[in-house]
Scaffold this motif. Structure first.
Motif, mmCIF file in Angstrom:
data_model
loop_
_atom_site.group_PDB
_atom_site.id
_atom_site.type_symbol
_atom_site.label_atom_id
_atom_site.label_comp_id
_atom_site.label_asym_id
_atom_site.label_seq_id
_atom_site.Cartn_x
_atom_site.Cartn_y
_atom_site.Cartn_z
ATOM 1 N N PRO A 94 0.814 -1.210 0.000
ATOM 2 C CA PRO A 94 0.000 0.000 0.000
ATOM 3 C C PRO A 94 0.855 1.271 0.000
ATOM 4 C CG PRO A 94 -0.010 -1.012 2.164
ATOM 5 C CD PRO A 94 0.761 -1.935 1.276
ATOM 6 N N PHE A 95 0.173 2.418 -0.203
ATOM 7 C CA PHE A 95 0.877 3.685 -0.102
ATOM 8 C C PHE A 95 0.373 4.424 1.131
ATOM 9 C CE2 PHE A 95 -2.762 6.109 -1.601
ATOM 10 C CZ PHE A 95 -3.390 5.256 -2.497
ATOM 11 N N THR A 96 1.151 5.388 1.593
ATOM 12 C CA THR A 96 0.809 6.131 2.801
ATOM 13 C C THR A 96 0.155 7.467 2.456
ATOM 14 O OG1 THR A 96 2.885 7.333 2.865
ATOM 15 C CG2 THR A 96 2.846 5.159 3.932
ATOM 16 N N ALA A 97 -0.169 8.234 3.497
ATOM 17 C CA ALA A 97 -0.824 9.529 3.282
ATOM 18 C C ALA A 97 0.051 10.496 2.503
ATOM 19 C CB ALA A 97 -1.191 10.136 4.628
ATOM 20 N N SER A 98 1.347 10.264 2.471
ATOM 21 C CA SER A 98 2.225 11.178 1.728
ATOM 22 C C SER A 98 2.196 10.876 0.235
ATOM 23 C CB SER A 98 3.661 11.046 2.235
ATOM 24 O OG SER A 98 4.187 9.787 1.834
ATOM 25 N N GLY A 99 1.569 9.753 -0.143
ATOM 26 C CA GLY A 99 1.513 9.371 -1.562
ATOM 27 C C GLY A 99 2.663 8.472 -1.975
ATOM 28 N N ALA A 100 3.509 8.103 -1.021
ATOM 29 C CA ALA A 100 4.644 7.236 -1.332
ATOM 30 C C ALA A 100 4.364 5.815 -0.865
ATOM 31 C CB ALA A 100 5.907 7.768 -0.648
ATOM 32 N N THR A 101 5.132 4.871 -1.374
ATOM 33 C CA THR A 101 5.004 3.460 -0.978
ATOM 34 C C THR A 101 5.252 3.313 0.522
ATOM 35 O OG1 THR A 101 5.790 2.779 -3.154
ATOM 36 C CG2 THR A 101 5.954 1.147 -1.403
ATOM 37 N N ASP A 102 4.454 2.489 1.172
ATOM 38 C CA ASP A 102 4.582 2.244 2.605
ATOM 39 C C ASP A 102 5.815 1.383 2.855
ATOM 40 O OD1 ASP A 102 2.178 1.265 5.164
ATOM 41 O OD2 ASP A 102 4.346 1.573 5.248
ATOM 42 N N VAL A 103 6.930 2.039 3.134
ATOM 43 C CA VAL A 103 8.191 1.306 3.298
ATOM 44 C C VAL A 103 8.167 0.403 4.512
ATOM 45 C CG1 VAL A 103 10.699 1.520 3.371
ATOM 46 C CG2 VAL A 103 9.356 3.279 2.267
ATOM 47 N N GLU A 104 7.489 0.853 5.559
ATOM 48 C CA GLU A 104 7.440 0.008 6.759
ATOM 49 C C GLU A 104 6.706 -1.293 6.481
ATOM 50 O OE1 GLU A 104 7.556 3.721 9.788
ATOM 51 O OE2 GLU A 104 6.000 2.188 10.149
ATOM 52 N N PHE A 105 5.600 -1.189 5.782
ATOM 53 C CA PHE A 105 4.860 -2.400 5.398
ATOM 54 C C PHE A 105 5.776 -3.319 4.595
ATOM 55 C CE2 PHE A 105 0.924 -4.632 4.254
ATOM 56 C CZ PHE A 105 1.334 -5.339 3.134
ATOM 57 N N LEU A 106 6.485 -2.732 3.645
ATOM 58 C CA LEU A 106 7.365 -3.529 2.799
ATOM 59 C C LEU A 106 8.448 -4.195 3.636
ATOM 60 C CD1 LEU A 106 8.137 -4.332 -0.131
ATOM 61 C CD2 LEU A 106 9.620 -2.335 -0.185
ATOM 62 N N ALA A 107 9.063 -3.386 4.518
ATOM 63 C CA ALA A 107 10.158 -3.927 5.328
ATOM 64 C C ALA A 107 9.678 -5.084 6.195
ATOM 65 C CB ALA A 107 10.758 -2.814 6.187
ATOM 66 N N ARG A 108 8.464 -4.960 6.704
ATOM 67 C CA ARG A 108 7.900 -6.040 7.528
ATOM 68 C C ARG A 108 7.650 -7.287 6.703
ATOM 69 N NH1 ARG A 108 4.454 -2.139 9.508
ATOM 70 N NH2 ARG A 108 2.710 -2.947 8.285
ATOM 71 N N SER A 109 7.225 -7.101 5.449
ATOM 72 C CA SER A 109 6.780 -8.231 4.629
ATOM 73 C C SER A 109 7.904 -8.939 3.887
ATOM 74 C CB SER A 109 5.755 -7.774 3.593
ATOM 75 O OG SER A 109 4.853 -6.867 4.139
#
Lengths: 492, 448, 152
Positions: free
Chosen positions: B187-202
């Protein structure tokens, strides 16, 4: 450093790269500075594009104009490349494609703002369906190979819905390399079928290979020997009886217009190469387009969006739940579709049928003129192309490759060589219908002269070409130590 | 129109040489059942004048950038194309030549392709680039297929939801038939960028690659430093996809961030919009992956006399040799479009690329500011952007007709792809949008 | 064409030199001649298992790729790492510096299926003859067909 050229000998001219030309600070682009700020945070910002050229406009034009002089092209040379259909690329097609009402359209603007484009696409689909004898067409695939992959995905989707996508695709030994490559990309294993000694597929061979594990047979008709697969209806029956489908590689459609329709042969799905049969330019390697045609039972799986006719005009519809999805962004190679459409309305039914007839006439004429000099591996009648081999010339140690290179000295682009693989040293000649008898005669005379040279002065042939801008290039070196880009400091 | 030169005398003479009485003898061997049904049922051919008239009529029905004001990006961009580009690609020696399999008579095409490969490397900051693929979407799909070849034993593919929706569709279509691949949407975050934390977790030891736009579909510039670090920790490859490569004249390129694969759409650099095609996909990677690259590669070499020349090389990767084991099935590609881009980049050069990119960035940022301040539109995202940005426009369904009446298409509605962004409009501003147009855009949004 | 005596040969044109339980493997002069200029070699990793008659790598020329088949089963203990930089060594010295891998054999009986130099030389001759015969057969059949057509 400039050196006097040796009177017209292009081989002594230096050909610098754009990176070896120009001067720091030069540009051909003029635009006043814009007020405001870039607003790119410093840690994201780039200093400059290191190594990019810095040239003036005339410099750039001269550079590329000189490069163009090094190329053969249809407008300068005869290009009898088998299965490539290097016919004349009409200029009116280029005029049409450049009309602002086509060239300056944005694909994501609301469909109601592009009724002319949708009308063109819908009509083009209908024309291709009529010519190929199919029920529906998608224009999305960007090239023949992408069309093949699309077609195989349609087959897979169809069979999956019936419970089992199956595992294998049958591919003749005469097939183009894209056929097995596309099959693998679609998750299938390839099983090769041998053609008979005359180069065509017999139903018994398909019967032996066919099983409930085979999803489809991919076939080219006429095949890559230029020969009509006369058993195709029986073959299609064998495949259909066991629940498989038939895919036609339409690369050789130029032989069939008004003569035989793939849809009547038992074909379920096919692709068409617009840059072959329908005159769009090859561009040194594309762009082309590879529309896919299907019979009614495959319509629901076609890529979306589909163009649907309504009382008001045309609509783009995405509501096809069984669709395989998208294979390319936007509408495919629209600019190429415009060119093909222009060609098709220019020729009309009479012109298209005449094109195929003259393609066959030209190919058979060349076959007759060459058959006493070069070895003909198959006795089957030729359609739009004929295949010879270097067998008769081998005694002098001259190969198909040498013959091809020597043809360059005579000012002809060689035929397709070493394909199909079932024939050793193949020379596949497809003149196309836009060539005059005089051109064919000149080509035949050159080939016969080279055959004589092969006997009497074979060294001349084996070391050809002699008059091209460069001689034979060291391909082994290019593969062993690949140098795929210029770097600053590299010696020239 | 017909382009067959045969006179009745030609035909007669040729048939005689072949040794048949008439043309029908050449197709005798084709089953009669097929021949009888083969007539093509279409209108007859037209004169060139009639053809031009018909084409002009069809073209005239469409809203083109010549008569309308477009603020449209979303993967295809309206930029000024110098006249010299068309002059070069219209040359028959480039347009009507074949794929350069006979290099001795194709040095024009081959040298230009070598220059193209170099320019793409320089622009993306990567070590090696091929001669182009069909489009940005298939380039993204090919990037995943390449990662699959390299990362044996890993099967999870992470694709950002902020990547162009059509590109994601094409990736899904390509992967659908490969049983060993799992597609995970990030997913993407409120800033319009890719959710890096989600990615890092996954990301785990089964992660093959992560694919993000740079800039992404919202025009937002992704944080490649964080994405690179996340990928490093799990051993996943990082692939970037750039639909507006002009941005790379101002942005630190993917190679500088350590991307493994950098691909995108090249249309914005010298190719007309043409309803989205033809364009070309560019494809670049780190040198160590060169043998896994799809598509054609042009290499430098010499002839027997030591003259520099260029050839197609590493062909054993390709379909005509490797057949079912090929890295891709690509045959015909987009060569003439890549040439257009090569001429474009040569004309603009180092200085011009920067200047053009700056005009875009500055004009887009000023326009955005005016739309927010004067027309009261709310920005949807906060991330830094190049020449595209997303604004929330309330009541778009009612407002659009006002814009169309003025022949303005102010942006792309995002709700069809992003239902969670019901009011969002993707607005693109380039050097082709003059000050008066922007003024008109602001005024119309402000309701004046 | 040279087929050194101390080596054993497989039908797929690989040679084997056995030292204790280790088999050194490469491709024969005939194979490199058929391939032409070698431009790239695909080799397994040390530790990988190879299985008799299965491919363990590939040799590429400009226009072709050929799988290389394991003449014996075992584990790879050494790989010729000069080959990636200098693949032409296979052309220049196929039996010496052009060696490809060393395998610790799991079953010495695997060697029984291999040929000695004389047998391999004969094998190649046989292959050549068979190819020529096939071509002649096709020619004969064509001649017969032509005769039949003439008679018709």
């Amino acid at each position: 450093m400039s050196e006097p050229s040796q009177g017209g000998d292009r081989r002594t001219q230096r050909r610098p790269l754009i990176f070896e030309s120009g001067s720091a600070g030069r540009s051909a682009f003029f635009w006043p500075e814009e007020k405001g700020a870039n607003e790119i945070p410093a840690e994201l910002a780039r200093e400059e594009i290191a190594g990019f050229p810095e040239m003036g406009e005339l410099e750039v034009l001269r550079h590329f104009t000189r490069l163009s002089h090094l190329n053969f092209s249809i407008e300068s040379q005869f290009y009898p490349l088998g299965s490539c259909t290097m016919k004349y690329n009409p200029k009116v097609n280029e005029v049409a494609a450049r009309m602002p009402g086509f060239a300056l359209l944005h694909p994501l603007m609301p469909p109601e703002l592009m009724p002319g484009a949708l009308e063109l696409l819908a009509e083009l689909e209908a024309m291709l369906a009529e010519i190929a004898g199919m029920d529906a067409v998608t224009l999305q695939p960007a090239a023949g190979a992408q069309g093949e992959l699309t077609g195989l995905m349609l087959i897979r989707a169809y069979l999956t819905e019936r419970g089992d996508p199956r595992k294998k695709i049958l591919v003749p030994d005469t097939a183009h390399g894209t056929n097995p490559a596309s099959s693998t990309l679609c998750g299938y294993n390839v099983v090769q079928i041998a053609s008979n000694k005359n180069g065509i597929i017999e139903p018994e061979a398909v019967e032996r290979a066919m099983s409930d594990d085979v999803a489809a047979l991919m076939i080219t008709n006429p095949n890559t020997l230029g020969v009509f697969e006369r058993h195709i209806q029986a073959i299609a029956e064998v495949v259909h009886r066991r629940g498989g489908l038939v895919y036609l590689d339409g690369a050789n459609l130029n032989a069939l217009m008004g003569i035989a329709k793939p849809g009547d042969m038992g074909v379920d799905v096919l692709h068409i190469n617009l840059h072959k049969t329908f005159s769009t330019p090859h561009g040194g390697g594309g762009p082309g387009a590879g529309p896919v045609g299907v019979k009614a039972h495959l319509k629901d799986y076609l890529p979306t969006p589909q163009i649907v006719k309504t009382p008001a005009g045309h609509e783009l519809r995405e509501d096809f739940p069984k669709s395989i999805g998208r294979v390319r962004s936007f509408f495919g190679n629209f600019g190429i579709l415009v060119r093909a459409y222009t060609y098709m309305i220019s020729l009309g039914s009479d012109g298209l049928e005449e094109a195929s007839r003259m393609a066959l006439l030209n190919a058979n004429y060349l076959r007759k003129r060459l058959e006493n000099t070069f070895f003909l591996p198959s006795p089957e009648p030729s359609m739009h192309e004929c295949v010879f081999t270097d067998k008769n010339q081998q005694k002098g140690g001259v190969t198909t490759l040498d013959i091809a290179k020597r043809l360059l000295d005579y000012g002809f682009h060689p035929p397709t060589i070493y394909f199909p693989l079932v024939v050793s040293g193949a020379l596949m000649i497809e003149p196309t219908e836009t060539e005059t008898r005089e051109t064919l005669d000149a080509f035949a005379e050159a080939m016969i002269a080279i055959a004589r040279e092969a006997k009497e002065e074979s060294a001349l042939v084996k070391s050809a070409p002699h008059t091209t801008p460069v001689g034979r290039l060291d391909e082994a070196r290019a593969a062993r130590r690949p140098v795929l880009r210029w770097e600053p400091g590299s010696e020239d | 129109m017909r382009y067959t030169p045969h006179t009745p005398a030609d035909k007669e003479r040729m048939l005689r040489t072949i040794g048949v009485a008439g043309f029908e003898d050449l197709i005798q061997h084709i089953p009669a059942a097929l021949r009888q049904k083969a007539k093509i049922s279409l209108p007859q051919g037209l004169t060139e004048v009639a053809v031009k008239k018909r084409m002009a009529a069809l073209a005239g029905k469409n809203a083109s950038a010549q008569d309308w004001r477009f603020f449209l990006g979303g993967g295809i961009y309206h930029h000024a194309i110098p006249s010299a580009v068309d002059a070069i690609i219209s040359r028959a020696e480039f347009a009507t030549s074949y794929t350069p399999y006979q290099p001795e008579v194709s040095q024009g095409t081959l040298q230009a392709m070598y220059e193209f490969q170099t320019l793409i490397c320089q622009l993306t900051g990567m070590e090696v680039a091929n001669a182009g693929v069909y489009d940005g979407a298939s380039a993204a799909a090919e990037a995943v297929l390449m990662a699959r070849r390299i990362q044996d034993g890993r099967h999870r593919v992470f694709v950002s939801r902020a990547l162009h929706p059509q590109y994601r569709q094409v990736i899904a279509t390509f992967l659908r038939n490969l049983v060993d691949v799992e597609l995970v949407e990030v997913p993407f975050t409120a800033s319009g960028a890719t959710d890096v934390e989600f990615l890092a977790r996954s990301l785990d030891d089964k992660a093959m690659c992560a694919v993000v736009g740079y800039p992404n579909f919202f025009g937002v510039i992704e944080d490649l430093a964080l994405l690179r670090a996340a990928c490093d920790r799990s051993g996943a490859l990082l692939a970037t996809v750039t639909t507006e490569p002009l941005s790379l004249a101002l942005l630190k390129p993917p190679g500088a961030w350590g991307a493994d694969i950098a691909v995108g759409e090249g249309q914005s650099l010298g190719v007309p919009m043409s309803l989205g095609g033809p364009g070309f996909g560019f494809f670049a990677a780190q040198k160590k992956f060169v043998r896994s690259l799809p598509g054609r590669l042009v290499g430098e070499t010499v002839d027997a006399d030591g003259r520099r020349g260029f050839v197609l090389t590493l062909s054993t990767r390709e379909q005509h040799i490797r057949r079912e084991k090929a890295t891709s099935n690509i045959c015909t590609s987009q060569s003439l479009c890549a040439l257009a881009s090569t001429v474009f980049m040569s004309l603009l050069g180092k200085q011009g690329m920067r200047r053009l990119a700056e005009v875009n960035a500055r004009r887009a940022h000023r326009a955005r500011e005016r739309l927010v301040k004067e027309a009261g539109l709310a920005p949807a995202f906060t991330g830094p952007h190049f020449n595209e940005f997303v604004l929330n426009v309330g009541g778009w369904a009612e407002r659009r007709s006002r814009f169309f009446a003025k022949r303005i298409v102010p942006g792309i509605e995002l709700s069809p792809w992003y239902p969670e962004l019901p009011d969002a409009l993707l607005v693109c501003v380039t050097e082709m949008n003059e000050e008066e147009e922007i003024e008109e855009l602001v005024r119309t949004f402000a309701g004046r | 064409m040279e087929f050194p005596d101390g080596l054993k040969y497989s039908k797929e044109h690989e040679w084997v030199l056995v030292e204790d339980k280790v088999a050194i493997i490469g491709i024969t002069e005939f194979a490199q001649h058929e391939l032409g200029d070698v431009v790239y070699v695909e080799l397994p990793e040390i530790g990988e298992k190879v299985v008799k008659d299965d491919p363990f790598g590939a040799v590429e020329s400009v226009k072709a790729v050929s799988d290389v088949f394991a003449p014996v089963s075992g584990a790879v203990v050494e790989v010729n790492d000069t080959l990636p930089e200098n693949p032409e060594t296979i052309n220049d010295d196929p039996y010496g510096d052009g060696w490809m891998i060393k395998v610790e054999m799991t079953d010495m009986d695997d060697l029984k299926d291999l040929m000695n130099a004389e047998e391999y030389a004969e094998y190649i001759e046989q292959q050549k003859e068979e190819d020529e015969e096939e071509e002649e057969e096709n020619d004969d059949e064509d001649e017969e067909d032509d005769k039949e057509e003439d008679e018709e």
